[in-house]
Design an enzyme around this catalytic site. Structure first.
Site, mmCIF file in Angstrom:
data_model
loop_
_atom_site.group_PDB
_atom_site.id
_atom_site.type_symbol
_atom_site.label_atom_id
_atom_site.label_comp_id
_atom_site.label_asym_id
_atom_site.label_seq_id
_atom_site.Cartn_x
_atom_site.Cartn_y
_atom_site.Cartn_z
ATOM 1 C CG HIS A 203 13.114 -6.974 5.419
ATOM 2 N ND1 HIS A 203 11.810 -6.578 5.459
ATOM 3 C CD2 HIS A 203 13.228 -7.862 4.396
ATOM 4 C CE1 HIS A 203 11.149 -7.184 4.490
ATOM 5 N NE2 HIS A 203 11.975 -7.972 3.829
ATOM 6 C CD GLU A 445 5.674 -10.555 -1.202
ATOM 7 O OE1 GLU A 445 6.355 -10.836 -0.197
ATOM 8 O OE2 GLU A 445 6.106 -9.819 -2.108
ATOM 9 C CG ASP A 469 5.651 -9.231 3.082
ATOM 10 O OD1 ASP A 469 5.500 -8.538 4.109
ATOM 11 O OD2 ASP A 469 6.577 -9.057 2.285
ATOM 12 C CB CYS A 516 11.663 -17.279 -1.476
ATOM 13 S SG CYS A 516 10.477 -15.968 -1.775
HETATM 14 C C1 PEP Z 1 8.477 -12.794 2.076
HETATM 15 O O1 PEP Z 1 7.685 -11.864 2.236
HETATM 16 O O2 PEP Z 1 8.284 -13.938 2.522
HETATM 17 C C2 PEP Z 1 9.734 -12.595 1.346
HETATM 18 C C3 PEP Z 1 10.516 -13.590 1.040
HETATM 19 O O3 PEP Z 1 10.097 -11.312 1.049
HETATM 20 P P1 PEP Z 1 10.619 -10.272 2.128
HETATM 21 O O4 PEP Z 1 10.879 -11.002 3.394
HETATM 22 O O5 PEP Z 1 11.826 -9.636 1.590
HETATM 23 O O6 PEP Z 1 9.468 -9.315 2.242
HETATM 24 MG MG MG Z 2 7.852 -10.077 1.107
#
Ligand code: PEP
Ligand code: MG
Length: 588
Positions: A203, A445, A469, A516
Site C-alpha cells: 500500500h 480478491e 490481493d 480495481c
Molecule cells: C486489490 O487488492 O487489488 C485492491 C484493489 O485492494 P487493495 O490494494 O487496497 O488491497
Molecule cells: Mg485488496
C-alpha cells in the site's frame, strides 16, 4: 564522491532528480515539514526555548534532590545536563533547521539518529550505552516541543513549483514508510521516494503511485548506502537509483524528464475524448482514490467516476480517535458531490495486513491471512454499522455504490447484507434520507471467491476484481515482501484464469465487473484485459490517460484471437511474450 547505482522494484513512474533526505524510523513519529526561509529563525527560537526549558527543569530537579538521595541520581542529572549543553545537541540541530529548513522536532530527531549511529560504533560498552541517555534527553526536549505549537511565524511552508530549488528537490530515503506516513507527503514537498523494503503492490507503493511521485522500493541497503544530501536520480520506470551521478548521466536523465513532461502534456488533450476502441467498443475508466481530495485529480484526468475509494485511509493511524459517523459522512459526501453525478464506489474499511489501524500493534503471525477487511468489520459490528450508516447517508447526495473487500464465505455475504439492512432500518427510524436501492458489490480478491462466483453473483449487484490481493493469495506471495517480489506475477496462468472466469461469470449474470487492482492501470495489460471482456477499469488518476490512449489505439478484432491464444497457454514465458506483442502491435 564516486557514483554508484542501486536496483530495486519500480513502483511509480517518472524520473526524480534531487538531494537525498534520510528519514530515520524515529523521524516518522514526529511531525516533519519544511519551514519557509523567512520563518527559519522563529523555528530555531522554538527549539532553543525547548532546550532552555529542559535545562531549567534539570536544574530544579537537582536543587530539589533530597539530602539522602542516592548519589547516582545526582550524577544522572549531571550527565543529562552535560549532554544538553553539548554543542552536538544544543547547536547542531539548530544548524539543521537553518541549512535544511526542517521543523524543530525533525531536526532534533535527525541529529539524534546521527549521534546514535556514531555511538553504535564505539567499542567501549559503558560509553556505547550512553546512547540511551542522549535519547532520554532528546525525548524530554521533544515533549516540550510537542506541547508548544509552532510559533505563528514558523508554520509549515506550503511549497509550489516556484519555491526555492533546495526545497523543491528532496528525495526521501528511508528503510520503510507506512502507507499512512506516505499520505503525509501529500503536500508534495518531496519529489521522490526510495525505501529499503517493500513490494510493488504494497500500500505504500500504491500511495506513491497515487501521488504520482517517482519511487523505487526494495532497494536493499539504500538507507545505509545513501548519505544525507547526496544527489540521487530515481528512475521510477526501471526501479533504478543512481547516487552521485556524473554530469553526463545527469544530463541524460534531465532530457528524459523533459521528454516525459512533453508526452504527458500531449496526453492531457485526451481528457474529454470517450474511451472507445477503433471498432467502437466503449470502455469506462474510473479512478482509485484514498481521500476525497483525490477527486480533483480524478476529474482532471477525465475519470467517469470513482471505482475504488479506499475508505481505510480515513481511519489509519487513528486507533485512539476513530472518525465518527458524522465525520465519515462528511468525507463520503464530499467525494460524492465532488464527482458531480458520476458514480462513486466506496469500499468499506479494509483494515489489517500492511494497513494496520494501530501500527504499534502487530499481533497476528500472518496478518494478510488474519482479521482483515470484512472479517475485521464483522467482528466489530458497531464500527461497521457506523460506517455503513455514514455511507448510506452520503448516498442521498449522488450516485454511490458500496463495495465489500475480502469476502470468501457465503455467510460473510449474508451477514454483510443483513448489516446493511440494519443500518438502513436505523436511518429510516431516525428519518434520515438515503438511497434505498444502493448497489452492493464484492471485491473478488481471494481465489476461493473467484472459484465460487455463483455464490456472489446471485446476491450482489456488481463485482470488482482486486488483482493485488488476488495475485498475493493465489500465488502465496506476500505483496509487501521484496524478497519474493520476483514471484509476484500478474501473468501467471492461474491468475489470468481467475480473472477471466470472474469477468465471464459477472457478465453472464448481467452484472458489472471492474478491475480495481493495479493491473487496471498497467498500460501493458490493457489489451489483454479488454480481450478478456473487461469494460470497466479503475486506476490511479495519473494512469488514466495513458490507458485511454492504449484503448483508442486498440481494435478488438485483433485483440480477441490473440487473447484466446494467451488464455489457452499454461506456459508463463509464452504468455509473457504474447502479452508484450499484443501491447506492441499497432492497431489493424
Ligand atoms: C486489490 O487488492 O487489488 C485492491 C484493489 O485492494 P487493495 O490494494 O487496497 O488491497
Ligand atoms: Mg485488496
Amino acid at each position: 564522491m564516486a557514483s554508484f547505482t542501486l536496483h530495486g522494484i519500480p513502483v511509480s513512474r517518472g524520473i526524480a532528480i534531487g538531494r537525498a533526505h534520510l528519514l530515520a524510523p524515529a523521524a516518522l513519529d514526529v511531525k516533519h515539514y519544511l519551514v519557509a526561509e523567512e520563518h527559519v529563525e522563529a523555528e530555531v527560537l522554538r527549539l532553543q526555548t525547548a532546550l532552555a526549558t529542559v535545562h531549567r527543569e534539570l536544574q530544579t530537579l537537582w536543587n530539589e534532590l533530597p539530602k539522602d538521595a542516592p548519589t547516582e541520581l545526582g550524577a544522572f542529572i549531571d550527565v543529562h545536563a552535560l549532554i544538553l549543553s553539548d554543542p552536538m545537541i544544543s547547536e547542531a540541530p539548530l544548524d539543521i533547521i537553518r541549512s535544511r529548513h526542517y521543523n524543530a522536532e525533525w531536526a532534533l530527531v535527525t541529529q539524534i539518529e546521527e549521534l546514535s549511529a556514531q555511538f553504535d560504533e564505539i567499542e567501549d560498552t559503558y560509553l556505547r550505552e550512553r546512547k540511551v541517555d542522549i535519547q532520554q534527553v532528546a525525548e524530554r526536549v521533544l515533549k516540550k516541543l510537542m506541547g508548544s505549537e509552532p510559533l505563528a511565524a514558523a508554520r509549515p511552508a506550503t511549497l509550489d513549483a516556484d519555491d526555492d530549488e533546495v526545497m523543491a528537490q528532496m528525495v526521501v530515503v528511508a528503510h520503510d514508510i507506512s502507507p499512512a506516513d506516505m499520505l503525509k507527503f501529500r503536500d508534495r514537498s518531496f519529489i521522490g521516494f526510495v525505501t529499503d523494503v517493500g513490494g510493488q503492490n504494497s500500500h505504500t507503493a500504491i500511495v506513491a503511485r497515487s501521488l504520482d511521485i517517482p519511487a523505487a522500493v526494495g532497494v536493499a541497503q539504500a538507507s545505509t548506502l545513501i548519505e544525507q544530501d547526496d544527489w540521487v536520480i530515481i528512475d521510477g520506470d526501471a526501479g533504478v537509483v543512481i547516487v552521485s551521478p556524473s554530469p553526463l548521466v545527469l544530463q541524460q536523465y534531465r532530457d528524459r524528464q523533459l521528454a516525459a513532461q512533453r508526452a504527458r502534456k500531449k496526453l492531457s488533450k485526451l481528457k474529454k475524448t470517450p474511451a472507445v476502441t477503433q471498432d467502437g467498443t466503449a470502455v469506462t475508466l474510473l479512478a482509485n482514490i484514498e481521500l476525497p481530495d483525490d477527486c480533483g485529480p480524478a476529474l482532471e484526468a477525465g475519470a467517469n467516476g470513482v471505482g475504488l475509494f479506499r475508505s481505510e485511509f480515513l481511519f489509519m493511524g487513528r486507533a485512539a480517535d476513530m472518525p465518527s459517523e458524522d465525520e465519515q459522512f462528511e468525507q463520503y459526501k464530499r467525494a460524492v458531490t465532488a464527482m458531480k453525478g458520476r458514480p462513486v464506489v466506496i469500499r468499506t474499511l479494509d483494515i489489517g495486513a500492511d494497513k494496520p489501524l494501530d501500527p504499534t500493534e502487530h499481533t497476528a503471525l500472518n496478518p494478510a491471512l488474519g482479521l482483515r477487511a470484512i472479517r475485521y468489520c464483522l467482528s466489530e459490528p458497531q464500527l461497521f454499522l457506523t460506517q455503513l450508516r455514514a455511507i448510506l447517508r452520503a448516498s442521498a447526495f449522488g450516485k454511490l455504490r458500496i463495495l465489500i473487500p475480502m469476502m470468501a464465505h457465503a455467510h460473510e455475504i449474508d451477514q454483510t447484507l443483513a448489516m446493511i439492512e440494519l443500518a438502513k432500518a436505523e436511518l429510516r427510524e431516525a428519518n434520515v434520507k438515503f438511497d434505498a436501492v444502493v448497489d452492493v458489490g464484492a471485491m473478488i480478491e481471494i481465489p476461493a471467491a473467484a472459484l465460487a462466483l455463483p455464490m456472489f453473483v446471485r446476491k450482489l449487484d456488481f463485482l470488482s476484481i482486486g488483482t493485488n490481493d488476488l495475485i498475493q493469495y493465489t500465488l502465496a506471495i506476500d505483496r509487501v515482501d521484496y524478497e519474493v517480489a520476483h514471484l509476484y506475477n500478474p501473468l501467471h496462468p492461474a491468475v489470468l484464469q481467475l480473472i477471466a472466469m470472474t469477468i465471464a461469470a459477472g457478465h453472464k449474470a448481467g452484472i458489472d465487473v471492474a478491475v480495481c487492482g493495479e493491473m487496471a492501470g498497467d498500460v501493458k495489460l490493457t489489451r489483454l484485459l479488454l480481450g478478456m471482456g473487461l469494460r470497466e477499469f479503475s486506476m490511479h488518476p495519473a494512469q488514466l490517460l495513458s490507458v485511454k490512449q492504449e484503448i483508442l489505439n486498440s481494435d478488438m478484432n485483433l485483440i480477441l484471437p490473440q487473447t484466446r491464444k494467451i488464455m489457452r497457454s499454461m506456459d508463463p514465458d509464452v504468455i509473457a511474450d504474447a502479452v508484450a506483442a499484443l501491447h506492441a502491435t499497432p492497431p489493424l
